[in-house]
Write a protein that holds these residues in place. Structure first.
Motif, PDB file in Angstrom:
ATOM      1  N   ARG A 228       1.131  -0.972  -0.026  1.00 16.66           N
ATOM      2  CA  ARG A 228       0.349  -0.043  -0.214  1.00 16.66           C
ATOM      3  C   ARG A 228       1.199   1.297  -0.331  1.00 16.66           C
ATOM      4  NH1 ARG A 228      -2.900  -0.914   4.220  1.00 16.66           N
ATOM      5  NH2 ARG A 228      -4.649  -1.837   3.135  1.00 16.66           N
ATOM      6  N   ASN A 229       2.037   1.624   0.733  1.00 13.12           N
ATOM      7  CA  ASN A 229       2.898   2.459   0.517  1.00 13.12           C
ATOM      8  C   ASN A 229       3.424   2.446  -0.215  1.00 13.12           C
ATOM      9  OD1 ASN A 229       1.700   2.910   3.335  1.00 13.12           O
ATOM     10  ND2 ASN A 229       3.763   2.259   4.459  1.00 13.12           N
ATOM     11  N   ILE A 230       3.652   1.734  -0.950  1.00  9.86           N
ATOM     12  CA  ILE A 230       4.966   1.900  -2.329  1.00  9.86           C
ATOM     13  C   ILE A 230       4.181   2.536  -3.310  1.00  9.86           C
ATOM     14  CG2 ILE A 230       6.769   0.451  -1.079  1.00  9.86           C
ATOM     15  CD1 ILE A 230       6.052  -2.026  -3.233  1.00  9.86           C
ATOM     16  N   THR A 231       2.440   1.806  -3.573  1.00 12.50           N
ATOM     17  CA  THR A 231       1.701   1.759  -4.588  1.00 12.50           C
ATOM     18  C   THR A 231       0.957   3.112  -4.500  1.00 12.50           C
ATOM     19  OG1 THR A 231      -0.099   0.461  -3.904  1.00 12.50           O
ATOM     20  CG2 THR A 231       2.087  -0.363  -5.532  1.00 12.50           C
TER      21      THR A 231
ATOM     22  N   ASP B 293      -2.946   6.595  -6.248  1.00 12.37           N
ATOM     23  CA  ASP B 293      -4.071   8.169  -5.952  1.00 12.37           C
ATOM     24  C   ASP B 293      -3.828   9.255  -7.979  1.00 12.37           C
ATOM     25  OD1 ASP B 293      -4.029   8.260  -3.855  1.00 12.37           O
ATOM     26  OD2 ASP B 293      -2.364   9.300  -3.237  1.00 12.37           O
ATOM     27  N   PHE B 294      -2.284   9.109  -8.479  1.00 13.38           N
ATOM     28  CA  PHE B 294      -2.580  10.002  -9.551  1.00 13.38           C
ATOM     29  C   PHE B 294      -2.964   9.106 -10.775  1.00 13.38           C
ATOM     30  CE2 PHE B 294      -0.192   8.572 -13.231  1.00 13.38           C
ATOM     31  CZ  PHE B 294      -0.233  10.392 -14.464  1.00 13.38           C
ATOM     32  N   HIS B 295      -3.770   7.543 -10.734  1.00 12.05           N
ATOM     33  CA  HIS B 295      -4.430   7.388 -11.667  1.00 12.05           C
ATOM     34  C   HIS B 295      -5.856   7.328 -11.801  1.00 12.05           C
ATOM     35  CE1 HIS B 295      -1.568   4.453 -14.411  1.00 12.05           C
ATOM     36  NE2 HIS B 295      -1.091   4.254 -13.314  1.00 12.05           N
ATOM     37  N   TRP B 296      -6.049   8.215 -10.314  1.00  9.89           N
ATOM     38  CA  TRP B 296      -7.646   8.269 -10.032  1.00  9.89           C
ATOM     39  C   TRP B 296      -7.466   9.747 -10.326  1.00  9.89           C
ATOM     40  CZ3 TRP B 296     -12.435   7.030  -9.418  1.00  9.89           C
ATOM     41  CH2 TRP B 296     -13.136   7.643  -9.297  1.00  9.89           C
ATOM     42  N   LYS B 297      -6.381  10.266 -10.267  1.00  9.12           N
ATOM     43  CA  LYS B 297      -6.462  12.148 -10.912  1.00  9.12           C
ATOM     44  C   LYS B 297      -6.883  12.712 -12.019  1.00  9.12           C
ATOM     45  CE  LYS B 297      -5.021  13.826  -5.799  1.00  9.12           C
ATOM     46  NZ  LYS B 297      -3.421  13.993  -5.491  1.00  9.12           N
TER      47      LYS B 297
ATOM     48  N   VAL C 137      -1.070   0.559 -12.279  1.00 10.72           N
ATOM     49  CA  VAL C 137       0.319  -0.443 -13.004  1.00 10.72           C
ATOM     50  C   VAL C 137       1.101  -0.701 -12.411  1.00 10.72           C
ATOM     51  CG1 VAL C 137       1.033  -0.770 -15.550  1.00 10.72           C
ATOM     52  CG2 VAL C 137      -1.209   0.647 -15.163  1.00 10.72           C
ATOM     53  N   ILE C 138       1.498  -1.518 -12.399  1.00  7.27           N
ATOM     54  CA  ILE C 138       2.546  -1.447 -11.675  1.00  7.27           C
ATOM     55  C   ILE C 138       3.459  -2.969 -12.624  1.00  7.27           C
ATOM     56  CG2 ILE C 138       1.726  -1.831  -9.095  1.00  7.27           C
ATOM     57  CD1 ILE C 138       1.394  -5.000  -9.273  1.00  7.27           C
ATOM     58  N   ASN C 139       4.314  -2.036 -13.141  1.00  2.00           N
ATOM     59  CA  ASN C 139       5.464  -2.175 -14.391  1.00  2.00           C
ATOM     60  C   ASN C 139       6.288  -3.207 -13.573  1.00  2.00           C
ATOM     61  OD1 ASN C 139       3.809  -1.062 -16.394  1.00  2.00           O
ATOM     62  ND2 ASN C 139       4.792   0.674 -15.688  1.00  2.00           N
ATOM     63  N   ASP C 140       7.572  -3.006 -12.684  1.00  2.00           N
ATOM     64  CA  ASP C 140       7.973  -4.047 -12.353  1.00  2.00           C
ATOM     65  C   ASP C 140       8.023  -5.387 -11.604  1.00  2.00           C
ATOM     66  OD1 ASP C 140       9.820  -1.605 -12.559  1.00  2.00           O
ATOM     67  OD2 ASP C 140       9.915  -1.173 -10.725  1.00  2.00           O
ATOM     68  N   PRO C 141       7.153  -5.412 -11.098  1.00  2.00           N
ATOM     69  CA  PRO C 141       6.403  -6.706 -11.051  1.00  2.00           C
ATOM     70  C   PRO C 141       6.417  -7.329 -11.698  1.00  2.00           C
ATOM     71  CG  PRO C 141       5.390  -5.237  -9.323  1.00  2.00           C
ATOM     72  CD  PRO C 141       6.232  -4.524 -10.185  1.00  2.00           C
TER      73      PRO C 141
END
Length: 135
Positions: free
Chosen positions: A16-19, A24-28, A36-40
């Motif tokens: 939760r802390n690292i995402t 917030d960005f995708h919502w706004k 999107v969690i590209n690295d994983p």
């Protein structure tokens, strides 16, 4: 994230802390709940190539001009240069999330096992009866 928190509060809170910024960005910007969690996904793709589809192409990064720093992909092989990248264009979100959660959960179980094994070893080495009853 809530499901992962139910599995492990420590891991869920970490994710939760690292995402949070990305949620917030995708919502706004897009009105999308999630991120999107590209690295994983990149790591998962290295383990299981069937999670994503894409194509090979010549790719370069612009070093001058109006597109400075942008990645340029020769999608249609216009420059006829050797392909040096694999561009992923599709993924199976359900399979990826299953893969991701399963592997995070397996890591937690592994850590718990090793931790318990470590304490058992200490209890056996030092003969601590109080410690053994909790293991």
């Amino acid at each position: 994230v809530e499901y992962m928190t139910c599995l492990s509060q420590e891991i869920g809170n970490f994710i939760r802390n690292i995402t949070r910024f990305y949620f917030d960005f995708h919502w706004k910007q897009e009105g999308v709940i999630g991120c999107v969690i590209n690295d994983p996904l990149a790591v998962a793709y290295c383990i299981d190539h069937s999670l994503c589809k894409g194509f090979s192409a010549y790719t370069t990064v612009e070093t001058a001009g109006i597109s400075l720093g942008q990645t340029v992909v020769d999608t249609y092989d216009f420059w006829k240069k050797e392909k040096n990248s694999h561009i992923l264009t599709e993924t199976d979100p359900y399979r990826f999330m299953t893969f991701f959660i399963t592997h995070v959960q397996m890591r937690q179980m592994y850590d718990m096992f090793c931790d318990k094994l470590w304490w058992k070893t200490l209890a056996n080495v030092f003969g601590c009866q109080k410690m053994k009853k909790y293991l």
